[in-house]
Enzyme design. Structure first.
Site, PDB file in Angstrom:
ATOM      1  N   TYR A  78      -3.591  -0.428   9.873  1.00 11.69           N
ATOM      2  CA  TYR A  78      -3.449  -0.802   8.469  1.00 11.69           C
ATOM      3  C   TYR A  78      -2.047  -0.485   7.965  1.00 11.69           C
ATOM      4  O   TYR A  78      -1.408  -1.316   7.302  1.00 11.69           O
ATOM      5  CB  TYR A  78      -4.504  -0.036   7.663  1.00 11.69           C
ATOM      6  CG  TYR A  78      -4.482  -0.244   6.168  1.00 11.69           C
ATOM      7  CD1 TYR A  78      -5.196  -1.284   5.588  1.00 11.69           C
ATOM      8  CD2 TYR A  78      -3.787   0.636   5.336  1.00 11.69           C
ATOM      9  CE1 TYR A  78      -5.211  -1.460   4.212  1.00 11.69           C
ATOM     10  CE2 TYR A  78      -3.796   0.467   3.962  1.00 11.69           C
ATOM     11  CZ  TYR A  78      -4.506  -0.577   3.403  1.00 11.69           C
ATOM     12  OH  TYR A  78      -4.516  -0.746   2.043  1.00 11.69           O
ATOM     13  N   SER A  96       0.842  -1.191   0.000  1.00  9.23           N
ATOM     14  CA  SER A  96       0.000   0.000   0.000  1.00  9.23           C
ATOM     15  C   SER A  96       0.874   1.236   0.000  1.00  9.23           C
ATOM     16  O   SER A  96       2.044   1.193   0.431  1.00  9.23           O
ATOM     17  CB  SER A  96      -0.900   0.009   1.243  1.00  9.23           C
ATOM     18  OG  SER A  96      -1.538   1.255   1.415  1.00  9.23           O
TER      19      SER A  96
END
Length: 261
Positions: free
Chosen positions: A164, A151
């Site tokens: 996250y 990510s």
């Protein structure tokens, strides 16, 4: 050989058996459909069997080969069942996309331990389990390609996505570790690093007008990505065109990673 034949053969995933987790979702579902259109035999796995069956049905309706199954990324037994389904239907597995994931915008001092553990379990432990279970099968065959999902938050981290971001940083590290371990054994391990591809959920929970201005101002292309813009990298990593690529984190982010001021 005509040039189009050369390119088709170089990037071919024809008849390769490729499993994807989180494949009922927004981004990984598009990857699954694209692999099906490219001739791969696709295992569509998701926590929601209904969503998995929807995507598998779309692949089949378009003339591709697909199976659907439920998969809980927190469960080794669930991964083993998915591998068994791939072996029963397609005779094995050639590629795997670890795409299951969850997120939350909870402020750091308010993050409950259950939420932290759940996000880590799905994002990081789920990637580890997918690599263990499917990776072992690929090692036994002496070939295969695994693509994890990193990510833009894997580093430097993004605000409002504490757990996250930590999980995605660990996924990037795990990817490099496995790439090193398996480099001489025929199994490649890479990570896709998407930029901003907003879902309805992320627009509701993460993207305020001020945050959108900051995101687009930091993205040289000054726009969000669309799911179809990820599939070229996915097909490349699943094909022999990337045969010397392992341990890489492939950014598809409109230049976000390259931006400072």
């Amino acid at each position: 050989m005509a040039s189009n034949d050369f390119v088709s053969q170089l990037f071919s995933v024809q008849d390769r058996a490729i499993a994807l987790t989180g494949a009922g979702g927004f981004l990984v579902g598009e990857m699954a459909r694209a692999l099906g259109r490219a001739g791969a035999r696709v295992g569509v796995f998701d926590l929601s069997l209904e969503q998995a069956e929807r995507v598998a049905g779309e692949i089949s309706d378009a003339g591709g080969q697909a199976l659907a199954g439920t998969l809980d990324a927190r469960s080794r037994e669930s991964f083993e069942a998915a591998l068994g389904a791939m072996e029963d239907r397609f005779g094995g597995v050639d590629g795997m996309v670890n795409g299951a994931g969850i997120n939350a915008p909870t402020p750091f001092l308010e993050i409950p331990l259950d939420e932290w553990n759940d996000i880590i379990a799905v994002q990081l432990t789920g990637t580890m389990l997918g690599c263990q279970v499917f990776g072992r099968a690929m090692l036994e065959r002496g070939r295969g390609s695994i693509m994890n999902i990193s990510s833009a938050s894997s580093g430097p981290p993004l605000s409002k996505a504490f757990t996250y971001s930590a999980a995605k940083a660990a996924v990037a590290n795990l990817t490099q570790n496995l790439a090193r371990e398996w480099a001489t054994k025929g199994v490649r391990v890479n990570a896709l690093r998407p930029g901003f591809f907003p879902t309805d959920w992320s627009r509701e929970h993460f993207i305020t007008p001020e945050r959108e201005a900051a995101i687009l101002g930091h993205t040289p292309m000054a726009r969000y990505g669309t799911p179809s813009e990820l599939v070229g990298a996915v097909i490349w990593l699943m094909s022999d065109a990337s045969s010397f690529v392992t341990g890489a984190e492939i950014a598809v982010d409109g230049g976000f990673t390259a931006m400072t001021i």
